[in-house]
Design a protein around this motif. Sequence first.
Motif, PDB file in Angstrom:
ATOM      1  N   ALA A   1     -54.538  83.906 -24.441  1.00  0.00           N
ATOM      2  CA  ALA A   1     -55.719  83.123 -24.044  1.00  0.00           C
ATOM      3  C   ALA A   1     -56.898  83.989 -23.635  1.00  0.00           C
ATOM      4  N   ALA A   2     -56.651  85.272 -23.396  1.00  0.00           N
ATOM      5  CA  ALA A   2     -57.737  86.185 -23.014  1.00  0.00           C
ATOM      6  C   ALA A   2     -58.502  86.695 -24.216  1.00  0.00           C
ATOM      7  N   GLY A   3     -57.928  86.541 -25.441  1.00  0.00           N
ATOM      8  CA  GLY A   3     -58.640  87.084 -26.601  1.00  0.00           C
ATOM      9  C   GLY A   3     -57.852  87.094 -27.877  1.00  0.00           C
TER      10      GLY A   3
ATOM     11  N   THR B   1     -60.853  79.063 -24.556  1.00  0.00           N
ATOM     12  CA  THR B   1     -59.864  78.704 -23.537  1.00  0.00           C
ATOM     13  C   THR B   1     -60.513  77.851 -22.461  1.00  0.00           C
ATOM     14  N   ALA B   2     -61.716  78.260 -22.030  1.00  0.00           N
ATOM     15  CA  ALA B   2     -62.439  77.483 -21.023  1.00  0.00           C
ATOM     16  C   ALA B   2     -62.792  76.101 -21.553  1.00  0.00           C
ATOM     17  N   ALA B   3     -63.172  76.011 -22.833  1.00  0.00           N
ATOM     18  CA  ALA B   3     -63.496  74.718 -23.430  1.00  0.00           C
ATOM     19  C   ALA B   3     -62.278  73.805 -23.438  1.00  0.00           C
ATOM     20  N   ALA B   4     -61.098  74.370 -23.675  1.00  0.00           N
ATOM     21  CA  ALA B   4     -59.872  73.567 -23.647  1.00  0.00           C
ATOM     22  C   ALA B   4     -59.659  72.972 -22.254  1.00  0.00           C
ATOM     23  N   ILE B   5     -59.864  73.789 -21.227  1.00  0.00           N
ATOM     24  CA  ILE B   5     -59.739  73.302 -19.852  1.00  0.00           C
ATOM     25  C   ILE B   5     -60.759  72.199 -19.593  1.00  0.00           C
ATOM     26  N   LEU B   6     -61.995  72.384 -20.060  1.00  0.00           N
ATOM     27  CA  LEU B   6     -63.041  71.391 -19.832  1.00  0.00           C
ATOM     28  C   LEU B   6     -62.737  70.073 -20.538  1.00  0.00           C
ATOM     29  N   LEU B   7     -62.151  70.143 -21.722  1.00  0.00           N
ATOM     30  CA  LEU B   7     -61.750  68.921 -22.419  1.00  0.00           C
ATOM     31  C   LEU B   7     -60.684  68.169 -21.629  1.00  0.00           C
TER      32      LEU B   7
ATOM     33  N   SER C   1     -74.821  84.950  -6.784  1.00  0.00           N
ATOM     34  CA  SER C   1     -74.518  84.508  -8.143  1.00  0.00           C
ATOM     35  C   SER C   1     -73.734  85.581  -8.893  1.00  0.00           C
ATOM     36  N   THR C   2     -72.762  85.132  -9.673  1.00  0.00           N
ATOM     37  CA  THR C   2     -71.985  86.068 -10.498  1.00  0.00           C
ATOM     38  C   THR C   2     -72.636  86.316 -11.851  1.00  0.00           C
ATOM     39  N   ASN C   3     -73.629  85.499 -12.229  1.00  0.00           N
ATOM     40  CA  ASN C   3     -74.217  85.533 -13.569  1.00  0.00           C
ATOM     41  C   ASN C   3     -73.166  85.294 -14.653  1.00  0.00           C
ATOM     42  N   TYR C   4     -72.113  84.605 -14.278  1.00  0.00           N
ATOM     43  CA  TYR C   4     -71.037  84.278 -15.216  1.00  0.00           C
ATOM     44  C   TYR C   4     -70.613  82.841 -14.962  1.00  0.00           C
ATOM     45  N   GLY C   5     -70.492  82.088 -16.051  1.00  0.00           N
ATOM     46  CA  GLY C   5     -70.045  80.711 -15.934  1.00  0.00           C
ATOM     47  C   GLY C   5     -68.553  80.626 -16.124  1.00  0.00           C
ATOM     48  N   LEU C   6     -68.115  79.791 -17.072  1.00  0.00           N
ATOM     49  CA  LEU C   6     -66.703  79.650 -17.388  1.00  0.00           C
ATOM     50  C   LEU C   6     -66.474  80.157 -18.804  1.00  0.00           C
ATOM     51  N   GLY C   7     -66.193  81.441 -18.912  1.00  0.00           N
ATOM     52  CA  GLY C   7     -65.953  82.052 -20.216  1.00  0.00           C
ATOM     53  C   GLY C   7     -67.176  82.591 -20.907  1.00  0.00           C
ATOM     54  N   VAL C   8     -68.334  82.539 -20.249  1.00  0.00           N
ATOM     55  CA  VAL C   8     -69.568  83.071 -20.829  1.00  0.00           C
ATOM     56  C   VAL C   8     -70.427  83.707 -19.732  1.00  0.00           C
ATOM     57  N   SER C   9     -71.150  84.761 -20.113  1.00  0.00           N
ATOM     58  CA  SER C   9     -72.181  85.316 -19.245  1.00  0.00           C
ATOM     59  C   SER C   9     -73.463  84.523 -19.457  1.00  0.00           C
ATOM     60  N   VAL C  10     -74.227  84.336 -18.411  1.00  0.00           N
ATOM     61  CA  VAL C  10     -75.468  83.581 -18.511  1.00  0.00           C
ATOM     62  C   VAL C  10     -76.572  84.337 -17.789  1.00  0.00           C
ATOM     63  N   GLY C  11     -77.768  84.304 -18.352  1.00  0.00           N
ATOM     64  CA  GLY C  11     -78.886  85.010 -17.744  1.00  0.00           C
ATOM     65  C   GLY C  11     -80.092  84.973 -18.652  1.00  0.00           C
ATOM     66  N   THR C  12     -80.931  85.996 -18.563  1.00  0.00           N
ATOM     67  CA  THR C  12     -82.115  86.099 -19.411  1.00  0.00           C
ATOM     68  C   THR C  12     -82.202  87.496 -20.002  1.00  0.00           C
ATOM     69  N   GLN C  13     -82.761  87.562 -21.184  1.00  0.00           N
ATOM     70  CA  GLN C  13     -83.059  88.827 -21.851  1.00  0.00           C
ATOM     71  C   GLN C  13     -84.454  88.732 -22.434  1.00  0.00           C
TER      72      GLN C  13
ATOM     73  N   ILE D   1     -62.079  88.737 -32.591  1.00  0.00           N
ATOM     74  CA  ILE D   1     -63.221  88.553 -31.687  1.00  0.00           C
ATOM     75  C   ILE D   1     -62.858  88.769 -30.224  1.00  0.00           C
ATOM     76  N   ALA D   2     -61.578  88.985 -29.943  1.00  0.00           N
ATOM     77  CA  ALA D   2     -61.122  89.373 -28.610  1.00  0.00           C
ATOM     78  C   ALA D   2     -61.664  88.452 -27.525  1.00  0.00           C
ATOM     79  N   SER D   3     -62.351  89.012 -26.518  1.00  0.00           N
ATOM     80  CA  SER D   3     -62.733  88.226 -25.343  1.00  0.00           C
ATOM     81  C   SER D   3     -63.767  87.150 -25.609  1.00  0.00           C
ATOM     82  N   VAL D   4     -64.393  87.147 -26.769  1.00  0.00           N
ATOM     83  CA  VAL D   4     -65.234  86.001 -27.117  1.00  0.00           C
ATOM     84  C   VAL D   4     -64.365  84.738 -27.155  1.00  0.00           C
ATOM     85  N   SER D   5     -63.051  84.926 -27.322  1.00  0.00           N
ATOM     86  CA  SER D   5     -62.108  83.805 -27.311  1.00  0.00           C
ATOM     87  C   SER D   5     -62.080  83.080 -25.970  1.00  0.00           C
ATOM     88  N   LYS D   6     -62.470  83.755 -24.898  1.00  0.00           N
ATOM     89  CA  LYS D   6     -62.346  83.153 -23.568  1.00  0.00           C
ATOM     90  C   LYS D   6     -63.109  81.840 -23.447  1.00  0.00           C
ATOM     91  N   GLN D   7     -64.254  81.740 -24.110  1.00  0.00           N
ATOM     92  CA  GLN D   7     -65.013  80.490 -23.995  1.00  0.00           C
ATOM     93  C   GLN D   7     -64.281  79.319 -24.632  1.00  0.00           C
TER      94      GLN D   7
END
Length: 466
Positions: free
Chosen positions: A247-249, A90-96, A290-302, A82-88
């Motif tokens: 940790a990048a993926g 890594t970010a979750a580990a930091i948040l914990l 705004s970067t439209n990016y949080g911590l390991g995820v893109s955020v916005g509307t579609q 899943i490659a870079s989907v892994s980033k969230q």
Amino acid sequence: MRYPTLLAAIAFIAPAPLLAQALTPAEIQKIDILVGKTLSDTGVPSASIAVVRGGKIVLTKAYGKQYEGQNGPADPKLPYQIASVSKQFTAAAILLLADEGKLSLDDTVGKYIPGITDGDKITIRQLLSHTSGLRDYWPQDYSFKAMATPTTPQGIVDRWAKAPLDFQPGTQWQYSNTGYVVAGLIVEKVSGQGLLDFLQARIFRPLGIRALDQDKAVGPGFPQGYLRHALGPVRVETPAAPGWLYAAGELSMSPGDLAKWDVVRMDRRLLPAAAWAVQESPVKLTDGTSTNYGLGVSVGTQNGRRVVEHSGEAVGFLTENIVYPDDKAAIVVAVNAWFADAQGRIAKGVAAIVLPPAPANAEDAAALDRARQVYAQLQAGQLDRALLTEDAAFYFTPATIADYRTSLSPLGAPTRIEQAGKTRLRGGFVNRSYRVTYPTRSLRISTYAEPGANGRIEQFLVSPVE
């Protein structure tokens, strides 16, 4: 009283996530056709998908050839890279760790990892939001020369995280795998565990997720990556040497397992609710953009829907993971090729099949809910007159309501009620039309209402339509 019909009608006005959300045979057939055509059009060997609707996983299915010599149908339980989907994660580990008071997102990198360029200025938050300025070690969409040789996180840091910054921290957004390698090392330094060991103990095992180091998810029984040069033949891809994604993926998992995480995100479990909110809040640059990016995820509307999304590219693999939090829905698509746009095309097509059309704005959404509510009331012959203007109250006499009840109640709960056409202004009112769909017929609702999300109804007429 016909309780089944009345209860079905009342249930229909509940928000979509509360309704039964199992996919119909017709919807599954449409997905099968979509995926089959996409694989045929692109030459991508296989796709594995998961669908969440109503907060539950309602489909996991795999298609095509997952590896050379495959016997039998594709297996949806096989883990794709899943490659870079892994980033969230890594970010979750930091948040914990932050929730436990062991670090702060605004700590500087130099507090934990020495030798990083301007490590006394870069914060952990900037690592996770791609605003650190650290040069990305893998911007290419192919394996560059060094990737044929094994590496370590420290090897990546020494070559790229000690180079001059591409910009001052916080002033620009630029995707940086390097930043996540540094973040992974911080997790290990603070927790005293290897990154994957920490994730297994704190996230994956508690959630029943089978997650593997992608460097070990190779060989017999695992999906095989494929490549294609221009429009040439599809060929087996050679995996990168170990250590390049970390940790990048670094993760491999099935779409069904990734969907478990998506459900946890919607339910705000495992992480504190405040941590989820931080991960999904767009980080701003120093100029307020705004970067439209949080911590390991893109955020916005579609298409009018709030989304939390991330894609991933590994050697021979592409993944799309998109969550629709307000709809309690998610779509995961993994393919074993890193050419073409099969994963995005499938994700977009599945969304069109499994999600109802999104209202254009908040007032349209409120009006749609109200239209469903009034329709169900008319089926039951119990109209709430507080929703009506004086003229509408005049129109809906007891005889009128009786006609609505006797003609609409036998139809039962509609399959769908959705806005048809654009919202218009006329005569000081807001005009909207809706299509009511049943298996064998459709109806039209024509409404006028006072402006505003809570505007009273001036007109609510139901008529047949083709």
